[in-house]
Design an enzyme around this catalytic site. Structure first.
Site, short mmCIF file in Angstrom:
data_model
loop_
_atom_site.label_atom_id
_atom_site.label_comp_id
_atom_site.label_asym_id
_atom_site.label_seq_id
_atom_site.Cartn_x
_atom_site.Cartn_y
_atom_site.Cartn_z
N GLU A 1 -11.05 3.77 6.37
CA GLU A 1 -9.99 4.67 6.84
C GLU A 1 -10.70 5.77 7.64
O GLU A 1 -10.52 5.87 8.85
CB GLU A 1 -9.22 5.24 5.64
CG GLU A 1 -8.07 6.18 6.02
CD GLU A 1 -7.36 6.79 4.80
OE1 GLU A 1 -7.90 6.74 3.68
OE2 GLU A 1 -6.24 7.33 5.00
N HIS B 1 0.86 -1.20 0.00
CA HIS B 1 0.00 0.00 0.00
C HIS B 1 0.89 1.24 0.00
O HIS B 1 1.33 1.69 1.04
CB HIS B 1 -0.92 -0.04 1.24
CG HIS B 1 -1.92 1.08 1.31
ND1 HIS B 1 -3.07 0.99 2.09
CD2 HIS B 1 -1.97 2.31 0.75
CE1 HIS B 1 -3.76 2.10 1.98
NE2 HIS B 1 -3.10 2.93 1.18
N ASP C 1 1.86 4.06 2.73
CA ASP C 1 0.80 4.91 2.17
C ASP C 1 1.35 6.07 1.33
O ASP C 1 1.43 5.97 0.11
CB ASP C 1 -0.13 5.41 3.28
CG ASP C 1 -1.54 5.68 2.79
OD1 ASP C 1 -1.83 5.39 1.62
OD2 ASP C 1 -2.38 6.17 3.59
N1 HPA Z 1 -6.41 7.62 1.40
C1 HPA Z 1 -7.20 7.82 0.34
N2 HPA Z 1 -6.74 8.23 -0.82
C2 HPA Z 1 -5.44 8.45 -0.95
C3 HPA Z 1 -4.57 8.26 0.10
C4 HPA Z 1 -5.08 7.81 1.35
O1 HPA Z 1 -4.38 7.62 2.35
N3 HPA Z 1 -3.34 8.57 -0.36
C5 HPA Z 1 -3.45 8.91 -1.65
N4 HPA Z 1 -4.72 8.84 -2.01
ZN ZN Z 2 -3.71 4.82 0.60
#
Ligand code: HPA
Ligand code: ZN
Length: 331
Positions: A197, A14, A275
């Site tokens: 998230e 990720h 991320d």
């Molecule tokens: N979340 C959602 N969209 C995204 C992220 C994330 O952490 N990083 C880049 N696009």
């Molecule tokens: Zn992400």
């Protein structure tokens, strides 16, 4: 503890390549392309990296993409990440990119995918890192935009293994993307989605039931629903967890509150990932180091998390076995 983390070969599952754009490279590419940045210095830019939620981050992240103009820019971006990955003993990476954040600025689809692919292909030989590329749809845009872009992705299926879903989660549930995900699945793409998230457990459930995802990106909020959590554990659907992202975007108030141990205890196949490392203050090993210190991970926990990174990857079983065997020689 930190020696073990450094020592273990690992997979990263990720990581948004646009989120690995360090301020120094952003300034370099801006100068190369004659683009004016609204910041006077690297320090002034870094000082903006103080976010209260996902949207505040995304606003700056999309703005940063503007310096990416040529195939070479995308190559340089990917290469910079790959050098960091090599330092962290990443041997396999499955990266995201956001085609629409480039095509919507008038950059032809080929420019980004060809630059990225060339860098990762070179790295396979020069750095010994294997890879897959996952193209993500921006969920704040209508599904029709994704459907319109999809033929381009299909045309490049030799370079793109999977389809993902990212960007602003709240108000953009997975159910909005059923049509394009069903088509992608039919065409043989792996499918993943960011869910849980900031969004509720129900979005995780939708991603599984309606989009038939092979993995969940983040997934933290599934823990609000015991039955769903048990189902995810039972089905062995992996979660790609991103601790420093969770901290910087206030998904957790403090890293000590991070639910990683709870996830492992409930039998979830959790993995650790970076991320958007240039924005959240660390690459994959930094995520391990800081999380391990904050929640007191044992060596066994670390081993399990790294093992999960290969098990949850989209590598063929025969290659997974080779990585797992190599890993066991450290155990
Ligand atoms: N979340 C959602 N969209 C995204 C992220 C994330 O952490 N990083 C880049 N696009
Ligand atoms: Zn992400």
């Amino acid at each position: 503890m930190n020696e073990l983390i450094q020592l273990l070969p690992k997979a990263e599952l990720h990581m948004h390549i646009e989120g690995s754009l360090e301020p120094e490279l952003m300034f370099k590419l801006a100068a190369r392309n004659g683009i004016d940045l609204p910041y006077k210095s690297v320090d002034e830019l870094r000082a903006q990296y103080d976010f209260n939620n996902l949207q505040e981050f995304l606003d700056i992240y999309y703005q940063g993409c503007a310096v990416l103009q040529t195939e070479q820019d995308f190559y340089d971006l990917a290469w910079a990440y790959l050098e960091k990955a090599k330092q962290d003993h990443v041997v396999h990476t499955e990266i995201f990119y956001d085609p629409q954040s480039h095509t919507d600025r008038g950059i032809p689809f080929e420019v980004a995918i060809n630059g990225l692919y060339r860098a990762f292909d070179d790295a396979q030989e020069k750095l010994g890192i294997s890879f897959h590329i996952i193209a993500c749809f921006l969920r704040h845009l209508p599904e029709q935009d994704a459907l319109d872009l999809y033929p381009e992705i299909l045309k490049h299926q030799d370079k793109i293994l999977g389809i993902g879903l990212d960007s602003s989660e709240l108000g953009h549930p997975p159910e909005k993307y059923q049509q394009v995900f069903a088509q992608a699945k039919k065409d043989g793409f792996k499918v993943v989605a960011h869910a849980g998230e900031e969004g509720p457990a129900d979005y995780v459930k939708q991603a599984i039931d309606l989009l038939q995802v092979d993995r969940i990106d983040h997934g933290n909020r599934c823990l609000d629903d015991d039955i769903l959590t048990a189902q995810i554990a039972h089905k062995g659907i992996a979660l790609t967890v991103c601790p420093l992202s969770n901290l910087k975007l206030k998904v957790v108030e403090d890293l000590q509150d991070h639910p990683i141990k709870q996830m492992l205890k409930k039998g979830l196949m959790a993995t650790i990932n970076s991320d958007d490392p240039a924005y959240f203050g660390g690459y994959i090993n930094d995520n391990f180091y800081q999380l391990a210190a904050a929640v007191d991970l044992s060596d066994d926990d670390i081993f399990t998390l790294v093992e999960n990174s290969f098990k949850a990857s989209f590598l063929p079983d025969s290659i997974k076995e080779i990585h797992l065997k190599a890993l066991n020689s450290f155990g």
